[in-house]
Design a protein around this motif. Structure first.
Motif, PDB file in Angstrom:
ATOM      1  N   GLY A 301       0.825  -1.760  -0.419  1.00 32.33           N
ATOM      2  CA  GLY A 301      -0.356  -0.396  -0.012  1.00 32.33           C
ATOM      3  C   GLY A 301       1.040   1.208   0.585  1.00 32.33           C
ATOM      4  O   GLY A 301       0.367   1.991  -0.525  1.00 32.33           O
ATOM      5  N   ALA A 302       2.285   1.583   1.120  1.00 29.90           N
ATOM      6  CA  ALA A 302       2.493   2.546   1.549  1.00 29.90           C
ATOM      7  C   ALA A 302       3.502   2.602  -0.392  1.00 29.90           C
ATOM      8  O   ALA A 302       3.840   4.078  -0.852  1.00 29.90           O
ATOM      9  N   ALA A 303       3.724   1.534  -0.714  1.00 26.34           N
ATOM     10  CA  ALA A 303       4.308   1.091  -2.704  1.00 26.34           C
ATOM     11  C   ALA A 303       3.777   1.970  -3.405  1.00 26.34           C
ATOM     12  O   ALA A 303       4.216   3.015  -4.286  1.00 26.34           O
ATOM     13  N   LEU A 304       2.422   1.545  -3.346  1.00 24.93           N
ATOM     14  CA  LEU A 304       1.397   1.923  -4.352  1.00 24.93           C
ATOM     15  C   LEU A 304       1.343   3.402  -4.256  1.00 24.93           C
ATOM     16  O   LEU A 304       0.756   3.893  -5.252  1.00 24.93           O
ATOM     17  N   HIS A 305       1.430   4.122  -2.614  1.00 24.43           N
ATOM     18  CA  HIS A 305       0.726   5.672  -2.704  1.00 24.43           C
ATOM     19  C   HIS A 305       1.966   6.187  -2.768  1.00 24.43           C
ATOM     20  O   HIS A 305       2.024   7.068  -4.139  1.00 24.43           O
ATOM     21  N   GLU A 306       3.416   5.795  -3.454  1.00 22.73           N
ATOM     22  CA  GLU A 306       4.387   6.534  -3.493  1.00 22.73           C
ATOM     23  C   GLU A 306       3.914   6.042  -4.827  1.00 22.73           C
ATOM     24  O   GLU A 306       4.644   7.227  -5.600  1.00 22.73           O
ATOM     25  N   ALA A 307       4.186   5.130  -5.611  1.00 25.24           N
ATOM     26  CA  ALA A 307       4.192   5.030  -7.241  1.00 25.24           C
ATOM     27  C   ALA A 307       2.960   6.317  -7.716  1.00 25.24           C
ATOM     28  O   ALA A 307       3.546   7.173  -8.377  1.00 25.24           O
ATOM     29  N   LEU A 308       2.013   6.535  -7.199  1.00 23.64           N
ATOM     30  CA  LEU A 308       0.710   7.053  -7.443  1.00 23.64           C
ATOM     31  C   LEU A 308       1.412   8.365  -7.827  1.00 23.64           C
ATOM     32  O   LEU A 308       0.372   9.784  -8.026  1.00 23.64           O
TER      33      LEU A 308
END
Length: 345
Positions: A301-308
């Motif tokens: 989730g944290a990785a997806l947030h950073e990618a977005l």
């Protein structure tokens, strides 16, 4: 298993493309602890976490912080970012590998956020795979016309469970505390807040690796942990690469054109190995575990947030697809993809 035709896949993808992520957020524990301090606490050689795993620091919950506090922090931020009122939510779907109390975490968040009574609250499992499970459930609810707006939240606090004396440092020292949140909406109405659209998810279970990690409660209040780090590392890299290859094939998106890989991160060293095996730059994997540790279900989730967040800084025409992939004990696995709204069909 029923074999799907190309037409079946195209029909499903067309349906799934109607679900968009309009905002994202993440939160970590307020106490940032140097990895050397964690080494000492767990009785490991100083420098082991940094040298062997690539972890420089860990995010630990401060006094007064727990899964509800971190989850609510991420949830309130994602509502603000998405210009979405809590009363707009039709469902709250929550996953956590550390919250085992009653009421459930989804019910507690429902109350904390003052959501309307006829907004559903659901908890899903899967440990580190939990985010993908939750996103898939949210996508299905929206695609089936059962919801218009869904919040997905992850929240994990490992530092009060995986403590020195209760588990070995080789296992417990890897984990930090964090949360993430996402707002998903039906894209059918042409909402101007649309950002990225969800593609299809794929799931499975490679049970031959189930014995590599097992955690259970013991009668004395401790934790029984079976952890074969070497076997788990090999299995994780091999399986994650296969998942990403399947996502590439299913989506028709070459991995070389992907702008970010939001994957689970057991530790930074394994992320670097995965990038090498996939033939892509490690810089495309948002750094989470290096500074916060393994956040369990919240890592992806944290990785997806950073990618977005990184994509949001680029002009619309330059935003690229995002691949997501994760593993859970068992060995559960899953993956999927997101495409920029302007490129979605």
């Amino acid at each position: 298993m029923t074999r799907r035709t190309a037409g079946d896949r195209q029909a499903q993808q067309t349906n799934m493309a109607k679900v968009s992520i309009i905002s994202s957020a993440a939160a970590t524990g307020s106490r940032v602890i140097p990895s050397e301090e964690v080494d000492r606490a767990f009785g490991m050689p100083v420098g082991k976490l940094r040298g062997r795993a690539g972890i420089e620091s860990l995010a630990y919950a401060a006094e007064g912080e727990n899964e509800l506090v971190l989850g609510a922090r991420a949830a309130e931020e994602v509502l603000r970012r998405g210009s979405c009122g809590a009363q707009e939510l039709d469902w709250i779907i929550v996953t956590s590998e550390t919250h085992h109390n009653y009421p459930s975490l989804s019910a507690e968040l429902h109350s904390r956020l003052l959501v309307r009574e006829n907004c559903g609250a659901l908890d899903v499992g899967g440990a580190c795979l939990g985010l993908l499970n939750a996103l898939a459930v949210a996508q299905s609810l929206i695609g089936a016309g059962q919801a218009q707006t869904v919040m997905v939240v992850t929240a994990d606090v490992h530092s009060r469970t995986l403590t020195p004396g209760r588990v070995a440092g080789e296992f417990g020292g890897l984990f930090g505390d964090g949360a993430s949140a996402f707002i998903l909406r039906s894209a059918a109405g042409g909402d101007s807040r649309e950002f990225y659209r969800l593609g299809e998810f794929i799931f499975g279970c490679a049970g031959q690796y189930a014995a590599a990690i097992q955690v259970s409660d013991s009668k004395d209040g401790g934790l029984g942990v079976q952890f074969d780090g070497e076997a788990l590392s090999r299995a994780a890299i091999t399986r994650m690469e296969k998942v990403l290859a399947s996502v590439e094939q299913r989506s028709g998106i070459p991995r070389g054109s992907v702008g970010g890989f939001a994957t689970h991160q057991p530790n930074p060293r394994l992320v670097a190995l995965l990038a090498k095996q996939c033939g892509v730059s490690p810089a495309l994997f948002p750094s989470v575990a290096r500074i916060s540790g393994n956040l369990g279900s919240s890592t992806c989730g944290a990785a997806l947030h950073e990618a977005l967040r990184s994509a949001s800084k680029k002009p619309r025409g330059e935003r690229r697809p995002i691949f997501v992939a994760s593993l859970g004990p068992g060995l559960l696995f899953g993956g999927g993809w997101l495409t920029p709204h302007e490129n979605a069909k």
